[in-house]
Design a protein around this motif. Sequence first.
Motif, PDB file in Angstrom:
ATOM      1  N   HIS A  66       0.859  -1.178   0.000  1.00 18.64           N
ATOM      2  CA  HIS A  66       0.000   0.000   0.000  1.00 18.64           C
ATOM      3  C   HIS A  66       0.898   1.231   0.000  1.00 18.64           C
ATOM      4  CE1 HIS A  66       0.756  -0.907   4.210  1.00 18.64           C
ATOM      5  NE2 HIS A  66       0.186   0.195   4.640  1.00 18.64           N
ATOM      6  N   PRO A 150      -8.428  -5.427   1.880  1.00 24.71           N
ATOM      7  CA  PRO A 150      -8.774  -4.247   2.686  1.00 24.71           C
ATOM      8  C   PRO A 150      -8.908  -4.596   4.167  1.00 24.71           C
ATOM      9  CG  PRO A 150     -10.707  -5.096   1.556  1.00 24.71           C
ATOM     10  CD  PRO A 150      -9.543  -5.884   1.046  1.00 24.71           C
ATOM     11  N   ALA A 153      -6.243  -0.667   5.072  1.00 27.34           N
ATOM     12  CA  ALA A 153      -6.469   0.396   4.081  1.00 27.34           C
ATOM     13  C   ALA A 153      -7.212  -0.216   2.907  1.00 27.34           C
ATOM     14  CB  ALA A 153      -5.147   1.003   3.625  1.00 27.34           C
ATOM     15  N   GLU A 154      -8.058   0.580   2.270  1.00 22.34           N
ATOM     16  CA  GLU A 154      -8.822   0.075   1.126  1.00 22.34           C
ATOM     17  C   GLU A 154      -7.914  -0.329  -0.028  1.00 22.34           C
ATOM     18  OE1 GLU A 154     -12.256  -0.409   0.168  1.00 22.34           O
ATOM     19  OE2 GLU A 154     -12.283  -0.610   2.348  1.00 22.34           O
ATOM     20  N   HIS A 155      -6.771   0.335  -0.142  1.00 28.02           N
ATOM     21  CA  HIS A 155      -5.889   0.099  -1.287  1.00 28.02           C
ATOM     22  C   HIS A 155      -4.761  -0.878  -0.943  1.00 28.02           C
ATOM     23  CE1 HIS A 155      -3.959   3.309   1.051  1.00 28.02           C
ATOM     24  NE2 HIS A 155      -2.809   2.871   0.562  1.00 28.02           N
ATOM     25  N   GLU A 189      -9.005   4.649   6.885  1.00 27.70           N
ATOM     26  CA  GLU A 189      -9.616   3.514   6.185  1.00 27.70           C
ATOM     27  C   GLU A 189      -9.673   2.220   6.980  1.00 27.70           C
ATOM     28  OE1 GLU A 189      -7.370   3.372   2.559  1.00 27.70           O
ATOM     29  OE2 GLU A 189      -8.590   4.918   1.611  1.00 27.70           O
ATOM     30  N   HIS A 191     -11.126  -0.704   8.811  1.00 26.95           N
ATOM     31  CA  HIS A 191     -12.489  -1.243   8.791  1.00 26.95           C
ATOM     32  C   HIS A 191     -12.447  -2.654   9.349  1.00 26.95           C
ATOM     33  CE1 HIS A 191     -16.438  -2.526   7.408  1.00 26.95           C
ATOM     34  NE2 HIS A 191     -16.715  -1.257   7.134  1.00 26.95           N
ATOM     35  N   LYS A 194     -14.083  -5.698   7.248  1.00 28.41           N
ATOM     36  CA  LYS A 194     -13.306  -6.026   6.046  1.00 28.41           C
ATOM     37  C   LYS A 194     -11.994  -6.717   6.409  1.00 28.41           C
ATOM     38  CE  LYS A 194     -15.213  -2.401   3.075  1.00 28.41           C
ATOM     39  NZ  LYS A 194     -14.932  -1.193   2.262  1.00 28.41           N
ATOM     40  N   TYR A 293     -13.484   5.036  12.936  1.00 24.37           N
ATOM     41  CA  TYR A 293     -14.280   3.873  12.534  1.00 24.37           C
ATOM     42  C   TYR A 293     -15.552   3.786  13.369  1.00 24.37           C
ATOM     43  CZ  TYR A 293     -15.844  -0.965  12.755  1.00 24.37           C
ATOM     44  OH  TYR A 293     -16.627  -2.102  12.773  1.00 24.37           O
TER      45      TYR A 293
END
Length: 300
Positions: A66, A150, A153-155, A189, A191, A194, A293
């Motif tokens: 990432h 994820p 981080a989403e990416h 990000e 989560h 996820k 979050y």
Amino acid sequence: MATTPVVTLDLNFQGRPLAIAAYLLRHSTGIALVETGPGSTVPALEQALGGQGYTLRDISHIFLTHIHLDHAGAAGFLASQGAQVFVHPMGAPHLLNPEKLLASATRIYGEMMDTLWGDFLPVPAENLTILEDGQEVALGDLRLVALHTPGHAEHHIAYQCGDLCFSGDVGAVRIPGHKYMRLPFPPPEFHLEKWRETVTRLQKIGFKRIAPTHFGIFDDADWHFQALQRNLDEIERWMQATLPAEPPVDELREKFVAWMEAQAREQGLSAEEIEAYRLANPLGMSADGLQRYWRKFRAA
């Protein structure tokens, strides 16, 4: 799955061992790296490569988990030396133009930005490759599979390389010598749900080894993934007990740091090891990520 030889390069972040790693993979036309470390550790990277008989220009491919500064900060500089950089689709725009990323980081780190992270140069478009979920990259006999993962981080991407998982930060922070880990929860990000799904996905692949960026290669992947799930359960219980009262951010940080430090002492970590965890995973930032979050996904 086959076992792939890997060399762990200690980047001696801020003069400390065991905080940030880059991983060296040899192939038929050069070497590949998983992670670059920040711009501030380029001299340490160059020295570590020299110890293996290589220079910075021998790096042909870079696989980023990432784009956070401790993982990808030197990518632009190494791309200028000829390396091809691989990244998640959501991370690519920030490597092409890091202005927004750097502005956000500067708000957090202020005058310490340069000391901690050094230069974060853009990656030229011709040196940047986007990796979709499940996409394989073959470098002679060397093969890496990108797994979109994820949670931190989403990416985020983890990489499958034979029986080894390069787990970036979804694999937590774990220093050799202890069955102890910490999970990094930076905003914006993190989560929880996820992250749980990511760990379940990685468990099903059947890895034998795991290599978190912080720090090193471990041959007990089954235990590691089970411990990750337990840690996610523990942090959920801690949030449920702490965050409904909406403590001020300074108080929240104090509570979280006290909880983490008590765990470390119970595990018998030395002062040097605790410092390595602190450098790899600033606890105040994790407290901020937990608060964000909770407010976004749970408080409502």
